[in-house]
Write an enzyme that holds these catalytic residues in place. Structure first.
Site, short mmCIF file in Angstrom:
data_model
loop_
_atom_site.label_atom_id
_atom_site.label_comp_id
_atom_site.label_asym_id
_atom_site.label_seq_id
_atom_site.Cartn_x
_atom_site.Cartn_y
_atom_site.Cartn_z
N CYS A 61 -26.37 9.72 0.97
CA CYS A 61 -25.47 9.12 -0.02
C CYS A 61 -26.24 8.81 -1.30
O CYS A 61 -27.28 8.13 -1.26
CB CYS A 61 -24.86 7.85 0.58
SG CYS A 61 -23.88 6.92 -0.58
N LYS A 95 0.84 -1.21 0.00
CA LYS A 95 0.00 0.00 0.00
C LYS A 95 0.87 1.25 0.00
O LYS A 95 0.72 2.13 -0.84
CB LYS A 95 -0.91 0.01 1.24
CG LYS A 95 -1.77 1.26 1.32
CD LYS A 95 -2.30 1.51 2.70
CE LYS A 95 -1.33 2.33 3.52
NZ LYS A 95 -1.86 2.75 4.81
N CYS A 132 -26.49 0.74 -3.63
CA CYS A 132 -25.63 0.14 -2.62
C CYS A 132 -26.38 -0.96 -1.88
O CYS A 132 -27.38 -0.69 -1.22
CB CYS A 132 -25.14 1.20 -1.64
SG CYS A 132 -24.12 0.50 -0.34
S1 SF4 Z 1 -23.27 1.87 3.05
FE1 SF4 Z 1 -23.74 2.34 0.92
S2 SF4 Z 1 -25.43 3.81 1.03
FE2 SF4 Z 1 -24.49 3.74 3.06
S3 SF4 Z 1 -22.99 5.41 3.02
FE3 SF4 Z 1 -21.90 3.53 2.40
S4 SF4 Z 1 -22.01 3.55 0.18
FE4 SF4 Z 1 -23.54 4.98 0.89
#
Ligand code: SF4
Length: 471
Positions: free
Chosen positions: A394, A312, A402
Site C-alpha cells: 500500500c 447510505k 497511514c
Molecule cells: S492500514 Fe493503512 S497502510 Fe495498511 S492497507 Fe490500510 S491504508 Fe494501507
C-alpha cells in the site's frame, strides 16, 4: 514451641494442598482480566440478549438500512497505564507484557460486507500508536512520534467569527495515491468494479425499470458480498416470472408485485437476511405502486421512507448512473466509515456521523467517487481484519502516510521495493551497455563495406580508429 510451629506449618501446607487439588481443573491465575468476566455489565447482557434472538432484526424501522439491525459489540478493554504496569512489578518480563498490553486495540465485533451472511470479524477500532508503530512504548505515549494527522476540525476566525472546517492533514495526497492504486495498482479490479450495485441494472431496460433494479440491488446488498448479490440479481433478471401472460419476465415493479413471496425468497436465498429482504421488497413494491406512481422516490428523504432503506442506500441510489444520477450526499458504507477512521480523517462512531463529517470538508466533485474508491480499496488492499491487510503493497503505508499501517509488512515492502529498484537499475545499465556494443558492431560493419567497395585506395581510415559514442 518448635513442635507447635511445625504442626501449624504442616496444617497450612495441607490446607493449601487441599485448595490446589480442588482448583486443579482451573489452574489459571486470577488476573484482573480473568476476573473481569464476572463483572456486572448490563450493556453486554442486553447486547447478548439482543443478538441471541432475531428480535434485533425486527427492530429495524423505516429510514434505517437493513444492516443497521446488526448490533455492534465493543468488548471491555483492560486499562493499564505505563506507570501502573511498571510499578506493579519489578520483573522486567512482566513490565514488557504490560507495555504490550497497552498496544492492544479494543476489538469490536462487526458485521462485514465481505464476510457476507453472518460472519463476524474483529476489526481495529483504534490506532496502535500515533505513528502506527507496533512496538509502541508507553513512556512516549504523550509524545506523538512521526507524522501526526489532525482529523477534520472546525476553526473559528477570531476576527470575523466565521466557522471554517479544516480538512485532515495530507488528505489530498492520500486520496490521489489511493486513486492511483485503484486504477492501476494493487487495488485495481475490485469486485465492486464489475459487480457493485451500480452495475447490476440492465442497460437495455427502460429508465424507470433501471431505477427500480438499482434500488433492489442496493436493498439486497447489505451484509452480502458483491459476488453473491450479483448472482441473486442475475436470478431475478432471468427467473422472475411475468405478471401476466405475454408480459416480459425479469426484474420490474409489476413482476415484483405479482411474484409469490416464497419464490422470491428462493431466488434471493443466498443473500444475507433474505427472509427480511423478501418482506421489505414486497412492501416496497406496494408503496411504489400506491404512493410514487410506480417509480422510485426522487429524494433522499422519500427514499428513506421505504422499509429497509437508510441514508447510505438512499444516497447511492440518488447518485447511481442508473438511479437518479444526482449527487446529494456521500454514500457511506462500512468500508468508507472504517477506512476514514483508520486514517484519522475523522473520529466517528457511525456511518451517518462519518457522512456528515466528510460532507463538511470533502469537495463535492468527490462525493460520488469516494464510495467506489474506498469500497474497492477495502475489498482488495485494506480489509476489515487486521492481519489480512496488504500494508506492504500500500502506497500510504510505504510512504508513511497511514497511522494504522502494520509496521512489519511496511518494512518488508520497502525492502522489496528497494531490491526491485536495484534490479531495475542494473537492467537499465545492462541495456545501455548492450545498445552501445550493438552500435559499435553496426559502425564497424558499415566501415568494412565501404572499404570493400572503394578498394585499397579507399582506405582512408582504419575501422579501429572510428570513434563511437561511448569513446
Ligand atoms: S492500514 Fe493503512 S497502510 Fe495498511 S492497507 Fe490500510 S491504508 Fe494501507
Amino acid at each position: 514451641m518448635r513442635t507447635l510451629r511445625s504442626a501449624s506449618r504442616e496444617t497450612a501446607t495441607k490446607t493449601s494442598q487441599f485448595f490446589d487439588a480442588t482448583n486443579a481443573t482451573n489452574a489459571r491465575r486470577a488476573t484482573r482480566s480473568s476476573l473481569a468476566r464476572f463483572a456486572y455489565n448490563p450493556s453486554s447482557i442486553a447486547d447478548a440478549d439482543d443478538s441471541s434472538s432475531k428480535a434485533g432484526l425486527e427492530d429495524v424501522t423505516l429510514g434505517s438500512d437493513i444492516e443497521d439491525a446488526v448490533t455492534t459489540k465493543v468488548s471491555r478493554k483492560r486499562k493499564r497505564t505505563a506507570t501502573s504496569s511498571q510499578s506493579s512489578s519489578s520483573d522486567p518480563s512482566r513490565q514488557a507484557e504490560g507495555r504490550r498490553a497497552t498496544t492492544r486495540t479494543a476489538p469490536a465485533m462487526v458485521k462485514t460486507e465481505e464476510d457476507g451472511e453472518e460472519t463476524q470479524a474483529q476489526i481495529e477500532t483504534e490506532p496502535t500508536s500515533p505513528d502506527g508503530s507496533q512496538n509502541f512504548e508507553p513512556a512516549s505515549a504523550t509524545k506523538p512520534r512521526g507524522r501526526v494527522r489532525k482529523p477534520a476540525r472546525k476553526t473559528v476566525d477570531p476576527a470575523t467569527g466565521a466557522v471554517k472546517v479544516e480538512p485532515p492533514t495530507n488528505w489530498e495526497e492520500m486520496y490521489n495515491l489511493v486513486k492511483e492504486m485503484r486504477i492501476s495498482g494493487p487495488a485495481a479490479n475490485a469486485a465492486v468494479d464489475t459487480m457493485g450495485c451500480e452495475r447490476l441494472a440492465r442497460a437495455d431496460a427502460s429508465p424507470r425499470d433501471r431505477r427500480f433494479q438499482t434500488l433492489v440491488a442496493l436493498m439486497l446488498s447489505s451484509q452480502t458480498k458483491d459476488t453473491v448479490n450479483a448472482e441473486a440479481m442475475a436470478r431475478l433478471h432471468n427467473e422472475l416470472p411475468p405478471h401476466k401472460p405475454g408480459a416480459p419476465p425479469g426484474l420490474n415493479l409489476e413482476n415484483m408485485l405479482a411474484v409469490d413471496p416464497k419464490l422470491l425468497n428462493e431466488l434471493i436465498g443466498k443473500v444475507g437476511f433474505h427472509n427480511l429482504k423478501t418482506k421489505y421488497l414486497k412492501q416496497t413494491a406496494e408503496i411504489l405502486r400506491d404512493k410514487f406512481g410506480g417509480d422510485i422516490p426522487p429524494t433522499v428523504e422519500t427514499l428513506c421512507s421505504l422499509p429497509g432503506v437508510g441514508p447510505k442506500m438512499a444516497h447511492l441510489c440518488m447518485s447511481a448512473t442508473y438511479g437518479w444520477n444526482k449527487v446529494e450526499g456521500i454514500g457511506v458504507d462500512v468500508h468508507v466509515h472504517r477506512i476514514t477512521n483508520l486514517w484519522g480523517w475523522n473520529e466517528t462512531k457511525t456511518p451517518e456521523d462519518t457522512r456528515k463529517a466528510l460532507e463538511s470538508w470533502l469537495p463535492r466533485d468527490k462525493w460520488k467517487e469516494i464510495n467506489w474508491l474506498l469500497v474497492g480499496f477495502g475489498q482488495t488492499v485494506c480489509g476489515p481484519v487486521k492481519g489480512s491487510r496488504r500494508c506492504g503493497e500500500c502506497e500510504l503505508g510505504l510512504r508513511g502516510l497511514c497511522k494504522s499501517a502494520e509496521r512489519g509488512k511496511v518494512n518488508e515492502g520497502r525492502k522489496r521495493r528497494e531490491m526491485e529498484g536495484k534490479v531495475k537499475d542494473e537492467k537499465e545499465v545492462r541495456m545501455e551497455v548492450d545498445k552501445k556494443e550493438e552500435d559499435v558492431e553496426v559502425k564497424e560493419e558499415v566501415t568494412e563495406e565501404v572499404v570493400k567497395k572503394n578498394g585499397a585506395k579507399g582506405r582512408t581510415r582504419s575501422p579501429r580508429r572510428i570513434k563511437t559514442e561511448g569513446e
